[in-house]
Scaffold this motif. Structure first.
Motif, PDB file in Angstrom:
ATOM      1  N   UNK A   1       0.828  -1.210   0.000  1.00  6.40           N
ATOM      2  CA  UNK A   1       0.000   0.000   0.000  1.00  6.40           C
ATOM      3  C   UNK A   1       0.860   1.257   0.000  1.00  6.40           C
ATOM      4  N   UNK A   2       2.023   1.203   0.641  1.00  6.20           N
ATOM      5  CA  UNK A   2       2.869   2.386   0.799  1.00  6.20           C
ATOM      6  C   UNK A   2       3.750   2.583  -0.439  1.00  6.20           C
ATOM      7  N   UNK A   3       3.121   2.979  -1.573  1.00  7.84           N
ATOM      8  CA  UNK A   3       3.853   3.249  -2.794  1.00  7.84           C
ATOM      9  C   UNK A   3       3.099   4.316  -3.579  1.00  7.84           C
ATOM     10  N   UNK A   4       3.686   4.771  -4.690  1.00  9.03           N
ATOM     11  CA  UNK A   4       3.092   5.890  -5.432  1.00  9.03           C
ATOM     12  C   UNK A   4       1.683   5.579  -5.919  1.00  9.03           C
ATOM     13  N   UNK A   5       1.444   4.341  -6.371  1.00  5.59           N
ATOM     14  CA  UNK A   5       0.089   3.871  -6.690  1.00  5.59           C
ATOM     15  C   UNK A   5      -0.198   2.722  -5.729  1.00  5.59           C
ATOM     16  N   UNK A   6      -0.915   3.004  -4.642  1.00  2.56           N
ATOM     17  CA  UNK A   6      -1.131   1.969  -3.623  1.00  2.56           C
ATOM     18  C   UNK A   6      -1.820   0.726  -4.184  1.00  2.56           C
ATOM     19  N   UNK A   7      -1.421  -0.410  -3.649  1.00  3.23           N
ATOM     20  CA  UNK A   7      -2.046  -1.705  -3.963  1.00  3.23           C
ATOM     21  C   UNK A   7      -1.987  -2.045  -5.444  1.00  3.23           C
ATOM     22  N   UNK A  65      -4.793   1.720  -6.697  1.00  2.00           N
ATOM     23  CA  UNK A  65      -5.725   2.777  -6.300  1.00  2.00           C
ATOM     24  C   UNK A  65      -5.851   3.836  -7.392  1.00  2.00           C
ATOM     25  N   UNK A  66      -7.078   4.105  -7.801  1.00  4.08           N
ATOM     26  CA  UNK A  66      -7.333   5.112  -8.819  1.00  4.08           C
ATOM     27  C   UNK A  66      -7.173   4.611 -10.235  1.00  4.08           C
ATOM     28  N   UNK A 124       3.649   4.263 -12.702  1.00  6.81           N
ATOM     29  CA  UNK A 124       4.019   3.583 -11.464  1.00  6.81           C
ATOM     30  C   UNK A 124       5.409   4.074 -11.063  1.00  6.81           C
ATOM     31  N   UNK A 125       5.446   5.267 -10.483  1.00  6.78           N
ATOM     32  CA  UNK A 125       6.727   5.952 -10.270  1.00  6.78           C
ATOM     33  C   UNK A 125       7.579   5.298  -9.190  1.00  6.78           C
ATOM     34  N   UNK A 126       6.995   4.398  -8.406  1.00  9.02           N
ATOM     35  CA  UNK A 126       7.813   3.629  -7.472  1.00  9.02           C
ATOM     36  C   UNK A 126       8.657   2.589  -8.166  1.00  9.02           C
TER      37      UNK A 126
END
Length: 442
Positions: free
Chosen positions: A181-187, A216-217, A333-335
């Motif tokens: 969850x703790x990323x630029x696009x969670x989950x 997310x989104x 997905x910038x992470x």
């Protein structure tokens, strides 16, 4: 010796077990005889158990920065309690991990059901796709294992079906996982699939494809997944419509091929292997922006010796990403292609040039010794594309090794790493020592 496809780890016992039981170890040369005896021992232990409990304590002088096939990605201190079980067609394990600061997780836990020649698994287990030992460009144990639902063939030997038998020994897996969850696009979700086979004696080929999507989104429906695997395209600038040259396949795709070819030269076994994994920016099967890994291994003085090199300095054609700072990266997905801030693929992440010389020795009593030398060139343009490096370029000479032995129900592994690093006009020396103690409760 074993007629099986073995470049997808873990390798299932089914099929291989039948071949092992037929091997006459006394008729083999020293090195393969030791390896066969070791596998037969593990097989007998596995067959005699309906489950076992293991407690493990790992301690190190610092957090691990790099790892390899035999390594462990862990914090300074970790306590692990694992309970395995086997009941009929069901198998699984619960693995509770406790780290310093009160952090805990259940990595390496799973439940699986076998039906026919297939296995359905839910959980998170470490995997390694490819023939190399120091790294894999698409899936290694560098990051924590990803929770996933997986459907896999339950054996890696030759199929009895008259049509599939022409593939030789083969293995296939497809998996649907979810990132943190703790990323630029969670989950964010991740689709993974691999097919490896041995069409002729000595040659194994692997085809791998991973794709990040949803989150997310973003679109997370079944139809969105179909758009992903059929390479539907959308505008990279987020517009509803745009020119074809501004379109890219939905999701963050990586795909490629690896091979391993073994032969006998001057009565000595040699293996030549390689891996080519690209960011899938083209149409359908047009994989571009490739990174490469090449290796060679043989046996001398009773030890496996291997030499490997890889380079993830890739000048990508994707718009919006500068220079070489693009491999494992994505504009949406910038992470990047990472899980908990560590690359899912290469141990050394992006913009990394690696050369590795390793020696692996298995003793007849089951002890294991390994020593490895790495020469690494990281972040040469000083633009810090990956979390594994600082903002500076780094030239690293690294020596690492471990010794593993067993005392009754205890398995003890002791190791150390030493690094000399050039940071622009400065240099530094760092070291790490660690110990891992495992005790079998039953």
């Amino acid at each position: 010796m074993l007629d099986a496809a073995v470049t997808s780890f873990p390798v299932p016992w089914k099929g291989i077990a039948q071949q092992l039981e037929k091997i006459q170890t006394a008729e083999l040369p020293s090195i393969p005889s030791i390896a066969a005896k070791r596998l037969k021992h593990y097989l007998q232990v596995h067959k005699s158990q309906t489950g076992q409990s293991i407690i493990s304590l790992y301690g190190a002088s610092d957090d691990s920065r790099f790892t390899d096939f035999s390594g462990l990605q862990a914090q300074k201190v970790q306590l692990n309690i694992t309970k395995e079980f086997y009941v009929g067609r069901w198998a699984g394990q619960v693995s509770a991990n406790y780290e310093r600061g009160g952090k805990k997780h259940f990595d390496e836990s799973f439940i699986a059901y076998q039906f026919g020649d297939w296995n359905l698994r839910l959980g998170s287990i470490s995997q390694w796709w490819g023939p190399a030992q120091s790294s894999s460009l698409i899936l290694s144990n560098n990051a924590r294992p990803i929770p996933a639902l997986a459907l896999s063939r339950s054996e890696t030997t030759r199929s009895k079906h008259h049509l599939l038998s022409y593939l030789g020994p083969w293995f296939f897996t497809m998996q649907l996982g979810q990132l943190e969850t703790e990323r630029s696009v969670p989950d964010t979700k991740i689709w993974s699939s691999r097919f490896n086979f041995k069409p002729v004696s000595g040659l194994e080929i692997g085809l791998s494809w991973n794709a990040m999507w949803g989150g997310e989104g973003k679109g997370n429906s079944f139809s969105d997944f179909i758009d992903l695997v059929t390479f539907e395209r959308d505008c990279i600038n987020g517009a509803i419509s745009c020119n074809n040259d501004l379109k890219s396949p939905i999701g963050n795709h990586l795909a490629g091929i690896d091979f391993s070819y073994s032969l006998i030269i001057f009565e000595r076994p040699f293996s030549l292997y390689g891996q080519r994994i690209g960011e899938d920016k083209g149409d359908y099967l047009n994989v571009r922006d490739n990174a490469n890994l090449v290796g060679l291994s043989s046996y001398f003085w009773g030890s496996k010796i291997y030499l490997e090199t890889s380079d993830t300095n890739v000048a990508c054609s994707n718009q919006g990403l500068p220079g070489n700072n693009c491999y494992y990266e994505h504009s949406t997905y910038t992470g990047g292609y990472r899980f908990y801030n560590r690359a899912i693929g290469s141990t050394f992440d992006s913009d990394a040039d690696m050369l590795t010389l390793g020696i692996n020795k298995q003793f007849s009593d089951g002890d294991l010794f390994e020593i490895m030398f790495n020469r690494l060139k990281l972040n040469q343009d000083k633009q810090q594309p990956s979390p594994v490096v600082s903002g500076n370029s780094e030239d690293i000479h690294r020596l690492s090794g471990f010794y593993q032995t067993q005392f009754g129900d205890w398995l003890v592994k002791l190791g150390a790493n030493f690094e000399y690093t050039d940071l622009n006009l400065e240099s530094k020396t760092e070291s790490l020592i660690y110990a891992n103690f495992k005790y079998k409760l039953n």
